[in-house]
Design a protein around this motif. Structure first.
Motif, PDB file in Angstrom:
ATOM      1  N   ILE A 140       5.622  -6.047  14.406  1.00 35.67           N
ATOM      2  CA  ILE A 140       4.800  -5.134  13.613  1.00 35.67           C
ATOM      3  C   ILE A 140       5.048  -3.676  13.988  1.00 35.67           C
ATOM      4  N   ILE A 141       5.085  -2.857  12.953  1.00 40.54           N
ATOM      5  CA  ILE A 141       5.280  -1.409  13.130  1.00 40.54           C
ATOM      6  C   ILE A 141       4.039  -0.705  12.609  1.00 40.54           C
ATOM      7  N   LEU A 142       3.575   0.296  13.335  1.00 41.94           N
ATOM      8  CA  LEU A 142       2.513   1.152  12.777  1.00 41.94           C
ATOM      9  C   LEU A 142       2.826   2.612  13.073  1.00 41.94           C
ATOM     10  N   THR A 143       2.678   3.453  12.050  1.00 45.08           N
ATOM     11  CA  THR A 143       2.730   4.903  12.275  1.00 45.08           C
ATOM     12  C   THR A 143       1.794   5.551  11.288  1.00 45.08           C
ATOM     13  N   GLY A 144       1.657   6.857  11.432  1.00 44.28           N
ATOM     14  CA  GLY A 144       0.794   7.543  10.484  1.00 44.28           C
ATOM     15  C   GLY A 144       0.983   9.038  10.535  1.00 44.28           C
ATOM     16  N   ASP A 145       0.259   9.691   9.648  1.00 44.56           N
ATOM     17  CA  ASP A 145       0.313  11.148   9.574  1.00 44.56           C
ATOM     18  C   ASP A 145      -1.069  11.665   9.234  1.00 44.56           C
ATOM     19  N   ARG A 146      -1.348  12.858   9.726  1.00 48.16           N
ATOM     20  CA  ARG A 146      -2.639  13.471   9.422  1.00 48.16           C
ATOM     21  C   ARG A 146      -2.579  14.093   8.027  1.00 48.16           C
ATOM     22  N   PRO A 147      -3.573  13.828   7.189  1.00 47.35           N
ATOM     23  CA  PRO A 147      -3.539  14.440   5.855  1.00 47.35           C
ATOM     24  C   PRO A 147      -4.046  15.884   5.897  1.00 47.35           C
ATOM     25  N   LYS A 155      -5.099  -1.225  -2.111  1.00 44.58           N
ATOM     26  CA  LYS A 155      -4.639  -2.594  -1.858  1.00 44.58           C
ATOM     27  C   LYS A 155      -4.172  -2.761  -0.423  1.00 44.58           C
ATOM     28  N   GLY A 156      -3.403  -1.775   0.032  1.00 42.99           N
ATOM     29  CA  GLY A 156      -2.887  -1.815   1.400  1.00 42.99           C
ATOM     30  C   GLY A 156      -4.027  -1.773   2.406  1.00 42.99           C
ATOM     31  N   LEU A 168      -2.303   2.432   4.370  1.00 52.38           N
ATOM     32  CA  LEU A 168      -3.743   2.317   4.580  1.00 52.38           C
ATOM     33  C   LEU A 168      -4.353   3.665   4.920  1.00 52.38           C
ATOM     34  N   VAL A 169      -5.656   3.744   4.659  1.00 50.69           N
ATOM     35  CA  VAL A 169      -6.348   4.976   5.016  1.00 50.69           C
ATOM     36  C   VAL A 169      -7.316   4.663   6.163  1.00 50.69           C
ATOM     37  N   ASP A 215       7.038  -6.058   9.777  1.00 48.35           N
ATOM     38  CA  ASP A 215       5.871  -5.877   8.923  1.00 48.35           C
ATOM     39  C   ASP A 215       5.365  -4.475   9.252  1.00 48.35           C
ATOM     40  N   GLN A 216       5.539  -3.556   8.328  1.00 46.00           N
ATOM     41  CA  GLN A 216       5.258  -2.150   8.634  1.00 46.00           C
ATOM     42  C   GLN A 216       3.956  -1.645   7.999  1.00 46.00           C
ATOM     43  N   PHE A 217       3.132  -1.001   8.827  1.00 46.25           N
ATOM     44  CA  PHE A 217       1.899  -0.370   8.353  1.00 46.25           C
ATOM     45  C   PHE A 217       2.053   1.141   8.482  1.00 46.25           C
ATOM     46  N   VAL A 218       1.731   1.861   7.424  1.00 47.80           N
ATOM     47  CA  VAL A 218       1.781   3.322   7.477  1.00 47.80           C
ATOM     48  C   VAL A 218       0.395   3.856   7.122  1.00 47.80           C
ATOM     49  N   MET A 219      -0.153   4.606   8.061  1.00 41.77           N
ATOM     50  CA  MET A 219      -1.558   4.983   7.958  1.00 41.77           C
ATOM     51  C   MET A 219      -1.761   6.482   7.697  1.00 41.77           C
ATOM     52  N   ILE A 220      -2.635   6.783   6.767  1.00 42.23           N
ATOM     53  CA  ILE A 220      -3.041   8.175   6.564  1.00 42.23           C
ATOM     54  C   ILE A 220      -4.232   8.413   7.479  1.00 42.23           C
ATOM     55  N   ALA A 221      -4.008   9.260   8.503  1.00 47.83           N
ATOM     56  CA  ALA A 221      -4.980   9.388   9.596  1.00 47.83           C
ATOM     57  C   ALA A 221      -6.033  10.435   9.271  1.00 47.83           C
ATOM     58  N   ASP A 222      -6.929  10.096   8.342  1.00 46.50           N
ATOM     59  CA  ASP A 222      -7.941  11.084   7.942  1.00 46.50           C
ATOM     60  C   ASP A 222      -9.019  11.272   9.013  1.00 46.50           C
ATOM     61  N   LEU A 223      -9.318  10.212   9.771  1.00 44.02           N
ATOM     62  CA  LEU A 223     -10.308  10.376  10.847  1.00 44.02           C
ATOM     63  C   LEU A 223      -9.768  11.314  11.905  1.00 44.02           C
TER      64      LEU A 223
END
Ligand code: ATP
Ligand code: MG
Length: 359
Positions: free
Chosen positions: A6-13, A323-324, A84-85, A39-47
């Motif tokens: 599993i992969i996870l990364t994200g960026d700050r909006p 959906k994600g 995902l958010v 299986d890659q998850f890409v997260m919008i890091a609003d928190l």
């Protein structure tokens, strides 16, 4: 078949994405996605964005779909990557509560990236608690999905170290092996670990206003390149020039290849030849910037076109994210259950809980 890693990364909006994001992480994500091995998850890091923008939530709202557009524009796709958010994932509120008990204040204060960011934002005594503890929240983001690989720029290494420490403390204290230790995946090219800004500042960053955005139009891109900082000692064309710490050459290092020379600058076979001439004297900044502009236009034109295409259907953009996020909620909830079991706070679904209770 073995389970996919599993992969996870994200960026700050906090703004549209820029070249630093592209070379530091997005490019790698697209490559990893396209191997089909993960299986890659890409997260919008609003928190996380709220930790230093609590008084300006509108900025974050504005940038959710902006960042989604950038993701799709560079080639991430919902059939291969889960978007995902952060604020909609219950696990990401609960896990930090447990993890924060495993981290000392002095450990947080030692984090060099945090130190630097505090200085950059001029927080001093007004440092929000949420900002100080965001490395703990980031450890939750990663471990909630049991991610083992995290494609990021170099500034994130201290965060991953912190996450690994939390994982190892958790597994040791609660005698389990539920959480996985994550590893950073850095860019292949060293200049891309921390891409400099157009002003020569050590990092291209939304907060510093020294960015070339993936969505910049042709004219803006050209303008930004033409007014880039170069070598202040290279005043006349014939003066010897410095290529080190010169953003134009750093960008060429990051983005150009030998075919670009053939197409746009046949005076030289490769970057080494061009550098050699600049250092010797006789090659003007203007010519270098024109070449860089051709290279960058070639890279960004298709990204820009795809972005415009996806921007036509905002409903679909939001749907992809929704959906994600739904999938992410389900998966991370499983981790939360395991974590509660490991700590032993699963009173209502553990048969042995009341059995073992003796008056
Ligand atoms: P902010 O100023 O709001 O912190 P940022 O431009 O630093 O924004 P982030 O959202 O904090 O961007 O970073 C997202 C990802 O992009 C991280 O993995 C980070 O390492 C990477 N990244 C950001 N800027 C650069 C850069 N200049 N060079 C390489 N990677 C970068
Ligand atoms: Mg940042």
């Amino acid at each position: 078949m073995a389970e996919k890693k599993i992969i996870l990364t994200g960026d700050r909006p906090t703004g549209a994405l820029h070249l630093g994001h592209y070379v530091g992480s997005l490019k790698k994500r697209v490559e990893l996605q396209n191997t089909g091995l993960y299986d890659q998850f890409v997260m919008i890091a609003d928190l996380q964005a709220l930790t230093d923008n609590a008084d300006n939530p509108e900025k974050i709202r504005q940038n959710i779909l902006e960042v989604m557009l950038d993701y799709l524009a560079v080639g991430l796709t919902p059939d291969k990557t889960t978007f995902l958010v952060q604020s909609h994932i219950p696990a990401l509120y609960e896990l930090p509560m447990y993890y924060s008990n495993l981290v000392t204040m002095s450990r947080l204060e030692r984090n060099p990236t945090i130190k630097n960011e505090i200085k950059m934002r001029g927080f001093e005594r007004n440092l929000p608690v949420g900002f100080m503890t965001y490395p703990i929240s980031q450890a939750a983001d990663i471990t909630a999905f049991k991610a083992e690989l995290v494609p990021v720029g170099e500034d994130q290494l201290p965060m991953l170290e912190q996450a690994r420490e939390i994982v190892s403390s958790f597994n040791r204290i609660y005698k389990c092996d539920i959480l996985k230790e994550p590893k950073a995946v850095l860019p292949d090219n060293e200049t891309c670990n921390r891409l400099v800004g157009t002003d020569g500042n050590t990092k291209m960053s939304k907060s510093l206003g020294n960015c070339i955005y993936l969505k910049d139009d042709e004219k803006t891109l050209k303008q930004k390149i033409m007014s880039m900082y170069t070598d202040p000692t290279h005043i006349n064309v014939n003066d010897p020039g410095h290529t080190e710490n010169n953003p134009v050459f750093i960008y060429l290092e990051a983005f150009c290849n030998n075919q670009h020379f053939e197409k746009y600058f046949p005076d030289y076979k490769n970057l080494d030849e061009m550098k050699e001439h600049y250092e010797r004297g006789g090659l003007g900044d203007m010519k270098c910037k024109k070449f860089l502009n051709s290279v960058m236009q070639e890279l960004l034109a298709p990204i820009r076109t795809r972005r415009e295409e996806f921007a036509k259907d905002k409903g679909e953009l939001l749907n992809i994210l929704k959906k994600g996020t739904q999938r992410a909620i389900e998966i991370s909830n499983q981790t939360v259950s395991q974590v509660r079991n490991a700590i032993g706070i699963n009173y209502f679904n553990d048969e042995s809980f009341k059995e073992k209770f003796v008056l």
